[in-house]
Motif scaffolding. Sequence first.
Motif, mmCIF file in Angstrom:
data_model
loop_
_atom_site.group_PDB
_atom_site.id
_atom_site.type_symbol
_atom_site.label_atom_id
_atom_site.label_comp_id
_atom_site.label_asym_id
_atom_site.label_seq_id
_atom_site.Cartn_x
_atom_site.Cartn_y
_atom_site.Cartn_z
ATOM 1 N N SER A 171 0.848 -1.176 0.000
ATOM 2 C CA SER A 171 0.000 0.000 0.000
ATOM 3 C C SER A 171 0.892 1.237 0.000
ATOM 4 N N TYR A 172 0.765 2.063 -1.062
ATOM 5 C CA TYR A 172 1.619 3.239 -1.184
ATOM 6 C C TYR A 172 3.079 2.798 -1.002
ATOM 7 N N TRP A 173 3.964 3.622 -0.407
ATOM 8 C CA TRP A 173 5.351 3.190 -0.167
ATOM 9 C C TRP A 173 5.915 2.376 -1.332
ATOM 10 N N THR A 174 5.849 2.897 -2.510
ATOM 11 C CA THR A 174 6.337 2.312 -3.772
ATOM 12 C C THR A 174 5.548 1.098 -4.234
ATOM 13 N N ASP A 202 4.779 8.474 -9.615
ATOM 14 C CA ASP A 202 5.044 9.579 -8.704
ATOM 15 C C ASP A 202 4.494 9.284 -7.308
ATOM 16 N N ALA A 203 5.120 9.904 -6.301
ATOM 17 C CA ALA A 203 4.608 9.826 -4.934
ATOM 18 C C ALA A 203 3.193 10.421 -4.901
ATOM 19 N N PRO A 204 2.283 9.882 -4.092
ATOM 20 C CA PRO A 204 2.512 8.887 -3.041
ATOM 21 C C PRO A 204 2.353 7.436 -3.486
ATOM 22 N N TYR A 205 2.462 7.151 -4.785
ATOM 23 C CA TYR A 205 2.409 5.778 -5.295
ATOM 24 C C TYR A 205 1.102 5.084 -4.873
#
Length: 327
Positions: A171-174, A202-205
């Motif tokens: 989840s998120y975090w790349t 792009d962040a937040p992935y």
Amino acid sequence: MRPRLASLLTAAVLALLPGTARADATYPDPQPLTGEQIIHDPTVIRLESGGYVAYSTGGIIGARTSEDRTHWDDAGNAFTTPPSWWYAYNDTGDPWAPDLSYRAGRYWLYYAVSSWGTNHSAIGVATSPTGLPGTWTDHGKVFGSERTDSWNAIDPAVIRADGRLWMSFGSYWTGIRMVELDPRTGKAVEGATVHHLATRPDAPYAVEGPYIVEHGGRYYLFASYDTCCAGADSTYRIRVGRSTSVTGPYVDSTGEPLLEGGGDLLLAGHGRYVGTGGESIFKDRGRDVLAYHYYDAEDGGTPKLGLNTLTWTKNGWPDLLRGRGRP
């Protein structure tokens, strides 16, 4: 004017009027359900004993049961009390996003414990002889992540592939990751490689909630993209890619890698059914069924259970059965 043509013209005119609701021509509505429909991040299975059980985020892993896959009853929680080790990851003993499967004569329930906005997270596992609430024995931590890691150990989903056991998560975090599990313990093998399956440019992935199935000799990675948990303002949608290997690389139908933001759009919000995601897939009488939650825009954005039969095109890509009824 022929009745069919008149009907089409009337629908077209109504669609242009402000404030007029219309059915979406691209995405099918979920199967009509009755009873207790409130759910979030559902995992569903047809039990060996008959009937169905669904587990979800909420409570101590909230439970729903059904005899016919249409009418659902509240069945309490998977656990009567939270295992003590959960409190190392949040103050409330609140688990998220379970995954239910059956192998080796037992039901296996994976789940995540974390807090909003942090990747100090862990995935745990429990087993049961029946799969029903109140019968689960917890076996502790499977795999974890810390603030120094570039992944988030939540949203587990387990698949057997080529005689080995694998767990996707993320989840998120790349984005989406995968590790191999020991089939005896159900936990990550010591020193397991953390494979990278999907992310955003792009962040937040914003990609999470993976689920992988095998079909026709290929593996299909389904994941939820964009914003969850905002009621009727949620933008969750389900995308998919495939690979000849369970560990990837996964690409969409145009060949764009999921590690570069690719993914075919399978289901998005439409009409009252907003923020479709948190998906899983289960077998029912030989057919694949997609389970997910949506936020009901006509009921204050309440999260509810969505079920659609999953079909497969001649080119081997997943699609959703059109029409509201069960096959």
